[in-house]
Design an enzyme around this catalytic site. Sequence first.
Site, PDB file in Angstrom:
ATOM      1  N   ASN A 292       0.817  -1.215   0.000  1.00  0.00           N
ATOM      2  CA  ASN A 292       0.000   0.000   0.000  1.00  0.00           C
ATOM      3  C   ASN A 292       0.853   1.269   0.000  1.00  0.00           C
ATOM      4  OD1 ASN A 292      -2.565  -1.197  -0.074  1.00  0.00           O
ATOM      5  ND2 ASN A 292      -2.503  -1.600   2.131  1.00  0.00           N
ATOM      6  N   HIS A 294       3.223   2.371   2.003  1.00  0.00           N
ATOM      7  CA  HIS A 294       3.676   2.986   3.248  1.00  0.00           C
ATOM      8  C   HIS A 294       4.383   1.925   4.082  1.00  0.00           C
ATOM      9  CE1 HIS A 294      -0.640   2.157   4.949  1.00  0.00           C
ATOM     10  NE2 HIS A 294       0.077   1.067   4.900  1.00  0.00           N
ATOM     11  N   CYS A 329       4.171   6.611   7.589  1.00  0.00           N
ATOM     12  CA  CYS A 329       5.598   6.888   7.546  1.00  0.00           C
ATOM     13  C   CYS A 329       6.126   6.459   6.181  1.00  0.00           C
ATOM     14  CB  CYS A 329       6.305   6.120   8.660  1.00  0.00           C
ATOM     15  SG  CYS A 329       8.098   6.239   8.634  1.00  0.00           S
TER      16      CYS A 329
END
Length: 393
Positions: A292, A294, A329
Amino acid sequence: MASMAAKTYNIATLCLPRDMCKAEKNEMATKLGFYRSRRVAMVTSKNEKFSVRTSAGGTPRSVKTINGKVNGVHVGEGTLFGNKNSAELIKDSDIDAPAHSSLHGNFVEGRFVYRQTFVIRSYEIGPDKTATMETLMNLLQETALNHVTSSGLAGNGFGATREMSIRKLIWVVTRIHIQVQRYSSWGDVVEIDTWVDAAGKNGMRRDWIIRDYKTQEIITRATSTWVIMNRETRRLSKIPEQVRQEVLPFYLNRVAVATEKNDSEKIDKLTDGTAGRIRSGLAPRWSDMDANQHVNNVKYIGWILESVPINVLGDYDLTSMTLEYRRECRQSSLLESMTSATASLAEDSNCKNNSINRRPDLEYTHLLRMQADKAEIVRARTEWHLKQKHKLH
């Protein structure tokens, strides 16, 4: 050494090098066990462990042999010529199980619960030779994804349903709480059950229990909350009615963690002034990114533990962990890990016990944040128990 299973007459044959055949009896006692329904040949010696091959329906298939276990189940050994009185190698129910059952799992309880088994691998254990918290989280995540795929709802996204994929939506976890009664060892087999239920108007709750496959003892419980995010804008979204109707038939009103034992309290924010230890300069790598785009949420656990005192990591077991995810993040970010010990639990007689029927010896609060702008990524709370070997001294 080469081994080969022959299909003809359901007899397993074994080929050995000449030098090995000349070995004196007192130097090596070779034994061969026969698995009737799967035509398995297993060779062992006093000092060595050799590979195992099976043949079922003419297609060879590997059998995992670790620490005297085949696919995680303890096995006995027959004599070289198949002594009929030799110990049972494996239960008939295990032998006759479909080859794919331990790989893909299956639905139980009217398709409300998805069940899958895993062998704890050598690369999934820590210094004490037991599975790590990261290993458990990875297994939970794998079971959840396979649950969606096996349900027939999977779209072209990572764990997303068809209707979600059409709308460019993905699931993201906002909170997860896991309680560990006992960590499995290398070669053990665990059985994981997972199911889902509604969490408010726009969330979904996913629960898990992990059992020891051999004893059926529940050794881990976990619960989590998920919301929907737009894959492109990275903004949270309400659950579209079409998506709700997809998952509604799978909802099961059951909890893995009892309400009174669930760590549902808000986790306090740490600051530079309240943190006891700070570890800076933690850098995500490309391999830490998931499908995805991330950082995989399991990766945060390792960074959180970077600021835990080394003696705690060595002498205590991490028995409870709660994670509150605040933001994503990316790979380019530099992170800081912060940890602070709470007040002594022994001094607070009214302290809520969030582990499984045990009061923790230590409790810590954690924060993982961006190093540049101090933006929060994950808040966490952990509970620890002194390892049994240290209690005996």
